[in-house]
Motif scaffolding. Structure first.
Motif, PDB file in Angstrom:
ATOM      1  N   LEU A 254      -3.219  -0.351  -2.487  1.00 19.95           N
ATOM      2  CA  LEU A 254      -2.204  -1.014  -1.653  1.00 19.95           C
ATOM      3  C   LEU A 254      -2.906  -1.967  -0.698  1.00 19.95           C
ATOM      4  CD1 LEU A 254       0.769  -1.196  -0.656  1.00 19.95           C
ATOM      5  CD2 LEU A 254       0.250   0.721   0.872  1.00 19.95           C
ATOM      6  N   SER A 255      -2.539  -3.239  -0.819  1.00 20.20           N
ATOM      7  CA  SER A 255      -3.113  -4.245   0.068  1.00 20.20           C
ATOM      8  C   SER A 255      -2.106  -4.496   1.199  1.00 20.20           C
ATOM      9  CB  SER A 255      -3.366  -5.509  -0.766  1.00 20.20           C
ATOM     10  OG  SER A 255      -3.659  -6.594   0.050  1.00 20.20           O
ATOM     11  N   PRO A 256      -2.566  -4.736   2.445  1.00 19.28           N
ATOM     12  CA  PRO A 256      -1.618  -4.877   3.565  1.00 19.28           C
ATOM     13  C   PRO A 256      -0.630  -6.031   3.386  1.00 19.28           C
ATOM     14  CG  PRO A 256      -3.909  -4.993   4.335  1.00 19.28           C
ATOM     15  CD  PRO A 256      -3.964  -4.836   2.862  1.00 19.28           C
ATOM     16  N   GLN A 260       6.714  -5.265   1.447  1.00 19.23           N
ATOM     17  CA  GLN A 260       6.874  -3.903   1.973  1.00 19.23           C
ATOM     18  C   GLN A 260       7.931  -3.074   1.259  1.00 19.23           C
ATOM     19  OE1 GLN A 260       7.160  -3.863   6.282  1.00 19.23           O
ATOM     20  NE2 GLN A 260       6.131  -5.832   6.391  1.00 19.23           N
ATOM     21  N   ALA A 287      -5.098   3.036   0.336  1.00 20.27           N
ATOM     22  CA  ALA A 287      -4.529   2.083   1.294  1.00 20.27           C
ATOM     23  C   ALA A 287      -5.661   1.300   1.949  1.00 20.27           C
ATOM     24  CB  ALA A 287      -3.712   2.835   2.333  1.00 20.27           C
ATOM     25  N   ASP A 290      -5.190  -2.106   7.303  1.00 21.58           N
ATOM     26  CA  ASP A 290      -4.059  -1.555   8.053  1.00 21.58           C
ATOM     27  C   ASP A 290      -2.780  -1.631   7.221  1.00 21.58           C
ATOM     28  OD1 ASP A 290      -2.211  -0.679   9.792  1.00 21.58           O
ATOM     29  OD2 ASP A 290      -2.465  -2.289  11.278  1.00 21.58           O
ATOM     30  N   CYS A 291      -2.413  -0.508   6.643  1.00 25.32           N
ATOM     31  CA  CYS A 291      -1.207  -0.435   5.798  1.00 25.32           C
ATOM     32  C   CYS A 291      -0.136   0.433   6.443  1.00 25.32           C
ATOM     33  CB  CYS A 291      -1.553   0.136   4.420  1.00 25.32           C
ATOM     34  SG  CYS A 291      -2.405  -1.022   3.351  1.00 25.32           S
ATOM     35  N   ILE A 294       3.524  -0.258   5.828  1.00 24.80           N
ATOM     36  CA  ILE A 294       4.072   0.041   4.479  1.00 24.80           C
ATOM     37  C   ILE A 294       4.147   1.556   4.284  1.00 24.80           C
ATOM     38  CG2 ILE A 294       3.909  -0.434   1.996  1.00 24.80           C
ATOM     39  CD1 ILE A 294       2.187  -2.862   2.658  1.00 24.80           C
ATOM     40  N   ARG A 383      -7.469   6.417   2.963  1.00 22.49           N
ATOM     41  CA  ARG A 383      -7.620   5.142   3.682  1.00 22.49           C
ATOM     42  C   ARG A 383      -8.968   4.506   3.305  1.00 22.49           C
ATOM     43  NH1 ARG A 383      -3.216   3.832   7.217  1.00 22.49           N
ATOM     44  NH2 ARG A 383      -1.968   5.716   7.382  1.00 22.49           N
ATOM     45  N   THR A 407       0.127  -6.215  -4.130  1.00 25.37           N
ATOM     46  CA  THR A 407      -0.314  -7.323  -3.293  1.00 25.37           C
ATOM     47  C   THR A 407       0.572  -8.522  -3.603  1.00 25.37           C
ATOM     48  OG1 THR A 407      -2.177  -8.811  -2.819  1.00 25.37           O
ATOM     49  CG2 THR A 407      -2.009  -8.050  -5.051  1.00 25.37           C
TER      50      THR A 407
END
Ligand code: NAD
Length: 424
Positions: A254-256, A260, A287, A290-291, A294, A383, A407
């Protein structure tokens, strides 16, 4: 309901005298029983299958697939009835069960198209020298299948193997043997000659006999990695063709910058569909950066899911306990449970085996929840600081089914798809 072996076009109980119960995970009630099989039962199947296959292989492929045009119509007519059976024996919700039968129908269409492309080739390998390849049936073949798709996984192989002129033996999962009774009934109704499709019910002893029997020429297996490895080794040591598919631990990166809502909806659907009992289910979320924004949406999305409504049961009491133990152990090791599906019951189905959607955050790559296949509606979040750190975790895991990237950046998507080691 009594579940039987299917031998030479007849439903016959296994001869061991040992009765096994089939319990519905929906409400814990007894829905069927069967007598397990002995070597004699398998021998009887192989004798009739071997004889029947000799005739079947002499019919043209075009003629053989006519059975499946009729079978497809029968599946379409009985789709709701068959879906209800899957709900009862496996515990998935009706729409998921129906999707299984829809897939069977699609697989049927594929088998019907085999005459268009399952042909040989001629190649000019040198001046005046031609090599010709032709397709021949293998003979008697067998498939050993898992509990999580009682109808679709058997259909992965049944129709292609039979259309291509083989006789087929199915060893259903002892947890969900009911659906296959209707596969036999409907194939017979569609005009398949006796002996071409057979069922043998039983457990590991029957699987070992299948792997060892010299008259079964090829075996497919779908199930857990440990048993896939056993079946693979046993079949190859007998110089038998084998295709063995094992378990999974699928990663989502998961990319920030991911969309969302789209990410949250799809990730929750993937981890909770079929109660996480899918080899393609999302299991670990890597993740990156900073995710939190989401992850918050993922947790909210998971709270919309209600057991017994849009989330089915897990297969057994043992499975429920195993899944809950994984969650408890992760919590003990310091992971944070953002959404907790332990101790879930459904009103009116108190004896059913339910686990609610569970999200575990701040797991470390070494924890069992991060490395082992849980096979339940559980998402483990690790993380990571960078995409490369996430890719290193994905590449280090011993499973190989699937990896996804969420993404909105084409270059990140392409970077990940080139470097992730999963097959899909
Ligand atoms: P399982 O391995 O317990 O059972 C699969 C089959 O093997 C059953 O028919 C069972 O009777 C037989 N079996 C069980 N123990 C045996 C033993 N000791 N010796 C010989 N045979 C044995 O798997 P399951 O719990 O029924 O199914 C879930 C597993 O299947 C998960 O790991 C899942 O990831 C995997 N799966 C993989 C795919 C794929 O395409 N790779 C698809 C569906 C399911």
């Amino acid at each position: 309901m009594r579940v039987d072996n299917f031998i030479n076009g007849k439903f016959i109980p296994g001869s061991s005298g040992n009765t096994e119960k089939v319990i519905s995970p929906v409400d814990g009630k007894l829905i069927a029983a069967y007598t397990t099989s002995r070597k004699e039962d398998l021998e009887a199947i192989i004798t009739t299958a071997t004889e029947a296959q000799k005739q079947w292989q002499n019919i043209t492929l075009k003629e053989r697939v006519q059975v499946f045009y009729r079978y497809k119509a029968i599946l379409e007519k009985n789709i709701n009835f068959l879906s209800d059976i899957i709900v009862q024996e496996n515990g998935k919700i009706f729409s998921e069960a129906k999707a299984e039968i829809e897939k069977d129908i699609e697989l049927c269409e594929f088998a019907c198209a085999l005459p268009q492309f399952a042909h040989g080739e001629t190649e000019e390998v040198s001046v005046g020298v031609q090599c010709t390849s032709e397709r021949y049936p293998i003979g008697v073949v067998a498939s050993i299948v898992p509990f999580n798709f009682p109808s679709m996984v058997p259909h992965w192989t049944i129709m292609n193997a039979i259309a291509l002129g083989n006789a087929f033996i199915l060893k259903p999962s002892e947890k969900v043997p009911v659906s296959s009774q209707y596969i036999a009934k409907y194939l017979q109704e569609a005009g398949l000659p006796d002996g071409i499709f057979s069922i043998i019910n039983g457990g590991s002893d029957i699987v070992e006999m299948i792997c060892d029997h010299p008259k079964i020429k090829a075996v497919t297996f779908v199930g857990s990695t440990k048993i896939a490895a056993l079946v693979y080794k046993r079949c190859t040591s007998n110089l038998k063709q084998v295709l063995a598919l094992g378990g999974a631990k699928n990663h989502i990166i998961l990319s920030p910058d991911a969309h969302q809502e789209m990410a949250a909806t799809n990730i929750v659907a993937s981890m909770s569909g079929c109660a996480g009992q899918r080899c393609m289910a999302a299991a670990t979320l890597l993740a990156v950066g900073d995710c939190d924004h989401i992850i918050e949406k993922i947790v909210n999305e998971s709270k919309k899911i209600q057991c017994g409504n849009n989330l089915g049961s897990v297969i057994s009491k043992e499975a429920k306990e195993r899944i809950e133990n994984y969650i408890t152990e992760a919590e003990r090791q310091g992971a944070k449970i953002l959404s907790d599906g332990r101790n879930t019951t459904v009103v009116g189905k108190e004896q059913g085996f339910y686990v609610g959607p569970t999200i575990i955050d701040h797991a470390t790559p070494e924890m069992a929840v991060a490395t082992e296949e849980i096979f339940g509606p559980v998402l483990t979040i690790i993380r990571c600081k960078t995409i490369d750190e996430a890719l290193a975790i994905e590449n280090n895991n011993p499973y190989g089914n699937a990896c996804s990237i969420f993404t909105q950046s084409g270059s990140i998507a392409s970077y990940v798809s080139k470097r992730a080691s999963a097959g899909m």
